[in-house]
Design an enzyme around this catalytic site. Structure first.
Site, mmCIF file in Angstrom:
data_model
loop_
_atom_site.group_PDB
_atom_site.id
_atom_site.type_symbol
_atom_site.label_atom_id
_atom_site.label_comp_id
_atom_site.label_asym_id
_atom_site.label_seq_id
_atom_site.Cartn_x
_atom_site.Cartn_y
_atom_site.Cartn_z
ATOM 1 N N VAL A 11 -16.107 4.160 0.441
ATOM 2 C CA VAL A 11 -16.703 5.446 0.068
ATOM 3 C C VAL A 11 -17.824 5.824 1.043
ATOM 4 O O VAL A 11 -17.857 6.938 1.568
ATOM 5 C CB VAL A 11 -17.249 5.385 -1.385
ATOM 6 C CG1 VAL A 11 -18.053 6.632 -1.717
ATOM 7 C CG2 VAL A 11 -16.100 5.221 -2.372
ATOM 8 N N THR A 120 -19.557 4.745 -8.059
ATOM 9 C CA THR A 120 -19.208 5.016 -9.455
ATOM 10 C C THR A 120 -20.148 4.227 -10.348
ATOM 11 O O THR A 120 -20.204 2.998 -10.269
ATOM 12 C CB THR A 120 -17.760 4.581 -9.723
ATOM 13 O OG1 THR A 120 -16.941 5.269 -8.790
ATOM 14 C CG2 THR A 120 -17.332 4.908 -11.135
ATOM 15 N N CYS A 279 -10.771 0.534 -8.089
ATOM 16 C CA CYS A 279 -11.397 1.547 -8.953
ATOM 17 C C CYS A 279 -10.891 1.530 -10.386
ATOM 18 O O CYS A 279 -11.658 1.240 -11.299
ATOM 19 C CB CYS A 279 -11.190 2.919 -8.334
ATOM 20 S SG CYS A 279 -11.836 3.015 -6.671
ATOM 21 N N LYS A 339 -1.443 -0.288 -3.166
ATOM 22 C CA LYS A 339 -0.583 0.896 -3.073
ATOM 23 C C LYS A 339 -0.289 1.106 -1.593
ATOM 24 O O LYS A 339 -0.847 0.401 -0.736
ATOM 25 C CB LYS A 339 -1.269 2.122 -3.674
ATOM 26 C CG LYS A 339 -2.530 2.537 -2.936
ATOM 27 C CD LYS A 339 -3.054 3.867 -3.426
ATOM 28 C CE LYS A 339 -4.218 4.319 -2.579
ATOM 29 N NZ LYS A 339 -4.723 5.628 -2.919
HETATM 30 C C1 UGA Z 1 -8.610 6.336 -7.481
HETATM 31 C C2 UGA Z 1 -8.617 7.828 -7.856
HETATM 32 O O1 UGA Z 1 -7.318 8.390 -7.685
HETATM 33 C C3 UGA Z 1 -9.608 8.598 -6.998
HETATM 34 O O2 UGA Z 1 -9.672 9.962 -7.434
HETATM 35 C C4 UGA Z 1 -10.993 7.960 -7.140
HETATM 36 O O3 UGA Z 1 -11.954 8.592 -6.319
HETATM 37 C C5 UGA Z 1 -10.924 6.476 -6.734
HETATM 38 O O4 UGA Z 1 -9.948 5.818 -7.590
HETATM 39 C C6 UGA Z 1 -12.283 5.882 -6.909
HETATM 40 O O5 UGA Z 1 -12.768 5.840 -8.049
HETATM 41 O O6 UGA Z 1 -12.940 5.572 -5.919
HETATM 42 P P1 UGA Z 1 -7.494 4.862 -5.550
HETATM 43 O O7 UGA Z 1 -7.914 3.685 -6.364
HETATM 44 O O8 UGA Z 1 -7.757 4.872 -4.096
HETATM 45 O O9 UGA Z 1 -8.150 6.214 -6.148
HETATM 46 O O10 UGA Z 1 -5.932 4.985 -5.693
HETATM 47 P P2 UGA Z 1 -4.885 5.876 -6.499
HETATM 48 O O11 UGA Z 1 -4.091 6.645 -5.538
HETATM 49 O O12 UGA Z 1 -5.520 6.614 -7.591
HETATM 50 O O13 UGA Z 1 -3.970 4.725 -7.112
HETATM 51 C C7 UGA Z 1 -4.484 3.770 -8.042
HETATM 52 C C8 UGA Z 1 -3.370 2.896 -8.539
HETATM 53 O O14 UGA Z 1 -2.508 3.629 -9.408
HETATM 54 C C9 UGA Z 1 -2.475 2.325 -7.442
HETATM 55 O O15 UGA Z 1 -2.167 0.988 -7.734
HETATM 56 C C10 UGA Z 1 -1.250 3.209 -7.497
HETATM 57 O O16 UGA Z 1 -0.102 2.580 -7.020
HETATM 58 C C11 UGA Z 1 -1.165 3.478 -8.993
HETATM 59 N N1 UGA Z 1 -0.429 4.724 -9.335
HETATM 60 C C12 UGA Z 1 -0.906 5.934 -8.923
HETATM 61 C C13 UGA Z 1 0.706 4.646 -10.111
HETATM 62 O O17 UGA Z 1 1.160 3.550 -10.503
HETATM 63 N N2 UGA Z 1 1.364 5.810 -10.448
HETATM 64 C C14 UGA Z 1 0.910 7.034 -10.049
HETATM 65 O O18 UGA Z 1 1.546 8.053 -10.404
HETATM 66 C C15 UGA Z 1 -0.243 7.089 -9.274
#
Ligand code: UGA
Length: 476
Positions: A11, A120, A279, A339
């Site tokens: 961040v 956060t 996160c 991811k």
């Molecule tokens: C997340 C939030 O999306 C951001 O908005 C936030 O700023 C960030 O946390 C944070 O608090 O700093 P991030 O952890 O980078 O972002 O990743 P995401 O893209 O949100 O994915 C999180 C997890 O959910 C991953 O393991 C991803 O594979 C999973 N996911 C995401 C799913 O299983 N299905 C989905 O439809 C979307």
């Protein structure tokens, strides 16, 4: 504007680079001497699209790196705190780094400054920061504490920063709100988007973004509630996917049907092996703990976490039902990060699954486009080999498992993959392929919330056939 950003993790570093891109004079501070030296040399410590370009563009000009917090505070009008807030053993956020920085800022203050929480943090942290700063001798008139939460995702962090859905500023005085408005003015006025050579608007976001000014407490809550809502959406769709599996429905069709309702929306409705990362897991625990402290038992969040954990076990059951016994099996694993698009393996469901497979006696042949080095540090195990391509990982493997959603994993050369594998079995934890196309390509294919297909039957009648729906896992 002169800005100090304390903490150069995902961040902090992205925020520092993006503030410089907007035209501010930025000092990025970290107490990790080696990391600061690395940044000063022009090296980029994390895998993040467009970050190398921004660092190269602004380093030694609008963006400098230092370990000297006090000097940076003295020179800056706004100090963004972007240090880690890891979970304690109890699940709440460890705010000791935030406290330490607040104390140091208080001791170095030399004129009006705004101290901004970027990490956060639980609601009421801004009050605590104010309190420790006053205790450490800062004059009440010389500072305000604001909350400016970040909604960036790893992998698309730079783009998310510069093209956000909204900017949230939590400020309790007009003076403080005005200063934060000025910082984001190049974006909110649309001026940044008229410049040449800017970071491209890859996902076609609406510009200029709106700015929402709230109280500091509301902004703190907006951050936790946003992450909790997104995680809830993921667990909800995973639960629906499990019902699809039991009855032979298709989660993709279900998502299309519900996601087109504008009130629900299509995004974050992808089922899979559960959410991970630095996160969601941490923030859900912390938010649940904050709620408990206020006297509210947020049981919904407990269930979201339970569904998420179960998703990994369900995936392992899928592997077992595709391969019968696991001991001695060679498995190709694509994806180790939490991811696609990142090298971050924190709370990665994939790492957890690999550990379970090893416990069951499987040999793992892994490939990840960016996270191999980091994964090796936590998976130091002679039963896991690391490969240079998906095809090399698939060589003589009994099955291939897709665990992260890197775009390149969705575009594999299927005939090449099939000839590398001993058996054409793919278990796709991210639903990257169309079952009918996989059956037509000669694979036995299992995914999440969609009927399994097998190639042999497809070959006979030219159509993929659903496999028996009542495998032990499905009957569960
Ligand atoms: C997340 C939030 O999306 C951001 O908005 C936030 O700023 C960030 O946390 C944070 O608090 O700093 P991030 O952890 O980078 O972002 O990743 P995401 O893209 O949100 O994915 C999180 C997890 O959910 C991953 O393991 C991803 O594979 C999973 N996911 C995401 C799913 O299983 N299905 C989905 O439809 C979307």
């Amino acid at each position: 504007m002169r800005i100090a950003v304390v903490g150069s993790g995902y961040v902090g570093l992205v925020a520092a680079a993006c503030f410089a891109e907007l035209g501010h004079e930025v000092i990025s501070i970290d107490n990790d001497v080696e990391k600061v030296a690395m940044l000063q040399r022009g090296e980029v410590p994390i895998h993040e699209e467009f970050l190398p370009e921004l660092l190269a563009r602004h380093r030694s000009q609008k963006l400098t790196f230092s370990t000297d917090l006090r000097e940076a505070v003295g020179q800056s009008q706004a100090i963004f705190i972007a240090v880690g807030t890891p979970a304690t053993e109890m699940g709440d956020a460890d705010l000791s780094y935030v406290e330490q920085v607040s104390r140091e800022v208080a001791q170095a203050i030399n004129g009006y400054k705004v101290v901004v929480e970027k990490s956060t943090v639980p609601v009421t942290t801004s009050e605590w920061i104010r309190r420790v700063m006053l205790l450490d001798g800062a004059d009440a008139d010389q500072f305000d504490v604001a909350s400016n939460p970040e909604f960036l995702r790893e992998g698309t962090a730079v783009e998310d920063f510069l093209y956000p859905d909204r900017i949230v500023v939590g400020a309790d005085t007009e003076r403080c709100a005005t200063l934060l408005r000025q910082i984001y003015e190049p974006m909110t006025s649309g001026e940044y988007y008229q410049r040449n050579n800017i970071i491209p608007n890859v996902s076609n976001a609406t510009v200029p973004p709106p700015i929402i000014v709230t109280s500091a407490k509301s902004a703190e809550l907006i951050k936790h509630a946003s992450n909790a809502f997104l995680a809830t959406k993921i667990s909800f769709i995973n639960a629906v996917a499990n019902i699809c599996e039991a009855v032979g429905a298709d989660i993709k069709e279900v998502c299309e049907g519900i996601g087109t309702d504008a009130r629900i929306g299509r995004r974050f409705l992808n089922p899979g092996i559960g959410y991970g990362g630095s996160c969601f897991p941490k923030d859900l625990k912390a938010f649940s703990s904050v709620a408990r402290e206020t006297g509210y038992d947020f049981r919904l969040l407990q269930e979201v976490m339970a569904i998420n954990a179960e998703q990994r076990s369900r995936f392992l059951r899928k592997v077992r039902s595709a391969l019968w016994t696991l001991k001695g099996k060679k498995l190709a694993v694509l994806g180790l990060a939490f991811k696609g698009g990142t090298d971050d393996i924190r709370e990665s469901p994939s790492i957890e699954i690999v550990k379970c497979l090893r416990k069951e006696g499987c040999e793992v042949r892994a490939f990840d486009p960016a996270a191999t080095e980091r994964a090796q540090e936590v998976l130091a195990d002679s039963g896991i080999s690391y490969h240079r391509s998906p095809y090399e990982a698939a060589e003589a493997a009994d099955a291939l498992l897709i665990l992260t959603d890197w775009p390149e994993f969705a575009r594999l050369d299927l005939p090449r993959l099939k000839s590398a594998l001993t058996y054409p079995i793919m278990i796709d934890g991210r639903n990257l392929y169309d079952p009918a196309a996989m059956a037509a390509a000669g694979f036995i294919y299992s995914s999440v919330g969609r009927p399994d297909v097998q190639a042999s039957i497809a070959k006979q009648n030219g159509k993929p056939e659903k496999m028996a729906a009542a495998t032990p896992e499905k009957a569960h």
